[in-house]
Write a protein that holds these residues in place. Structure first.
Motif, PDB file in Angstrom:
ATOM      1  N   ASN A  91     -14.760  39.494 -39.233  1.00  0.00           N
ATOM      2  CA  ASN A  91     -15.906  38.565 -37.875  1.00  0.00           C
ATOM      3  C   ASN A  91     -16.842  38.506 -37.982  1.00  0.00           C
ATOM      4  O   ASN A  91     -17.576  38.583 -36.508  1.00  0.00           O
ATOM      5  CB  ASN A  91     -14.869  40.002 -36.780  1.00  0.00           C
ATOM      6  N   ARG A  92     -17.987  38.340 -38.968  1.00  0.00           N
ATOM      7  CA  ARG A  92     -19.144  37.926 -39.132  1.00  0.00           C
ATOM      8  C   ARG A  92     -19.908  36.650 -38.854  1.00  0.00           C
ATOM      9  O   ARG A  92     -21.160  36.409 -39.038  1.00  0.00           O
ATOM     10  CB  ARG A  92     -19.288  39.266 -39.771  1.00  0.00           C
ATOM     11  N   GLY A  93     -18.634  36.159 -39.715  1.00  0.00           N
ATOM     12  CA  GLY A  93     -19.032  35.088 -39.903  1.00  0.00           C
ATOM     13  C   GLY A  93     -19.490  33.879 -38.440  1.00  0.00           C
ATOM     14  O   GLY A  93     -18.738  33.308 -37.756  1.00  0.00           O
ATOM     15  N   ASN A  94     -20.344  33.015 -38.776  1.00  0.00           N
ATOM     16  CA  ASN A  94     -21.162  32.422 -37.597  1.00  0.00           C
ATOM     17  C   ASN A  94     -20.693  30.866 -37.136  1.00  0.00           C
ATOM     18  O   ASN A  94     -20.405  31.080 -36.025  1.00  0.00           O
ATOM     19  CB  ASN A  94     -22.813  32.161 -37.510  1.00  0.00           C
ATOM     20  N   ALA A  95     -19.938  30.685 -38.281  1.00  0.00           N
ATOM     21  CA  ALA A  95     -18.542  29.671 -37.926  1.00  0.00           C
ATOM     22  C   ALA A  95     -18.057  29.630 -37.512  1.00  0.00           C
ATOM     23  O   ALA A  95     -17.816  29.177 -35.891  1.00  0.00           O
ATOM     24  CB  ALA A  95     -18.518  28.692 -39.282  1.00  0.00           C
ATOM     25  N   ALA A  96     -17.122  31.068 -37.405  1.00  0.00           N
ATOM     26  CA  ALA A  96     -16.694  31.354 -36.140  1.00  0.00           C
ATOM     27  C   ALA A  96     -16.424  31.802 -34.842  1.00  0.00           C
ATOM     28  O   ALA A  96     -15.902  32.303 -34.223  1.00  0.00           O
ATOM     29  CB  ALA A  96     -15.184  32.001 -36.731  1.00  0.00           C
TER      30      ALA A  96
ATOM     31  N   SER B 119     -22.620  36.892 -34.007  1.00  0.00           N
ATOM     32  CA  SER B 119     -22.266  37.689 -34.293  1.00  0.00           C
ATOM     33  C   SER B 119     -22.333  39.286 -34.503  1.00  0.00           C
ATOM     34  O   SER B 119     -21.673  40.215 -33.844  1.00  0.00           O
ATOM     35  CB  SER B 119     -21.148  37.171 -35.546  1.00  0.00           C
ATOM     36  N   ALA B 120     -23.624  38.955 -34.487  1.00  0.00           N
ATOM     37  CA  ALA B 120     -24.866  40.391 -34.594  1.00  0.00           C
ATOM     38  C   ALA B 120     -25.138  40.787 -32.973  1.00  0.00           C
ATOM     39  O   ALA B 120     -25.674  42.274 -33.436  1.00  0.00           O
ATOM     40  CB  ALA B 120     -26.090  39.957 -35.890  1.00  0.00           C
ATOM     41  N   THR B 121     -24.697  39.852 -32.480  1.00  0.00           N
ATOM     42  CA  THR B 121     -25.573  40.946 -30.359  1.00  0.00           C
ATOM     43  C   THR B 121     -23.423  40.690 -30.795  1.00  0.00           C
ATOM     44  O   THR B 121     -23.074  39.833 -30.020  1.00  0.00           O
ATOM     45  CB  THR B 121     -25.652  39.422 -30.128  1.00  0.00           C
ATOM     46  N   PHE B 122     -24.326  42.429 -29.475  1.00  0.00           N
ATOM     47  CA  PHE B 122     -22.888  42.510 -28.970  1.00  0.00           C
ATOM     48  C   PHE B 122     -22.394  41.976 -27.992  1.00  0.00           C
ATOM     49  O   PHE B 122     -23.701  42.141 -27.180  1.00  0.00           O
ATOM     50  CB  PHE B 122     -22.712  44.135 -28.746  1.00  0.00           C
ATOM     51  N   ASP B 123     -21.342  41.051 -27.371  1.00  0.00           N
ATOM     52  CA  ASP B 123     -20.978  40.845 -26.166  1.00  0.00           C
ATOM     53  C   ASP B 123     -19.366  40.649 -25.773  1.00  0.00           C
ATOM     54  O   ASP B 123     -18.703  40.338 -26.620  1.00  0.00           O
ATOM     55  CB  ASP B 123     -21.551  38.535 -26.648  1.00  0.00           C
TER      56      ASP B 123
END
Length: 87
Positions: A15-20, A24-28
């Motif tokens: 769940n870390r791919g920025n395309a999807a 992703s490195a920031t909790f939201d």
């Protein structure tokens, strides 16, 4: 993949791919996460899903025993409920 090969999953990369998952490195907690990889679906359903759910039940039970005054940070009416099911 040939039989006998080792598989080492990179769990920290799920769940870390920025395309999807932009940012992703920031909790939201409000991020739309309908396409996450947790447990999968259909023929790709995770064999460890039942164990994961059991662990979650034990962890939540222990948390509620240790912190009996734990409560929601928002009114229950503000919670979003998901009714979709995955098979």
């Amino acid at each position: 993949m040939p039989a006998g090969n080792r598989v080492i999953p990179g769990l920290v990369s799920a769940n870390r791919g920025n395309a999807a998952f932009p940012g992703s490195a920031t909790f939201d907690e409000r991020r739309d996460s309908h396409h996450h990889l947790a447990f999968g679906a259909g023929p790709h359903f995770c064999l460890g899903a039942a164990f994961g759910r059991l662990e979650l039940g034990i962890a939540l039970g222990a948390l509620l025993c240790r912190v009996p005054t734990l409560s929601l940070a928002v009114p229950e009416s503000e919670l979003r409920r998901y009714t979709e099911t995955f098979t």
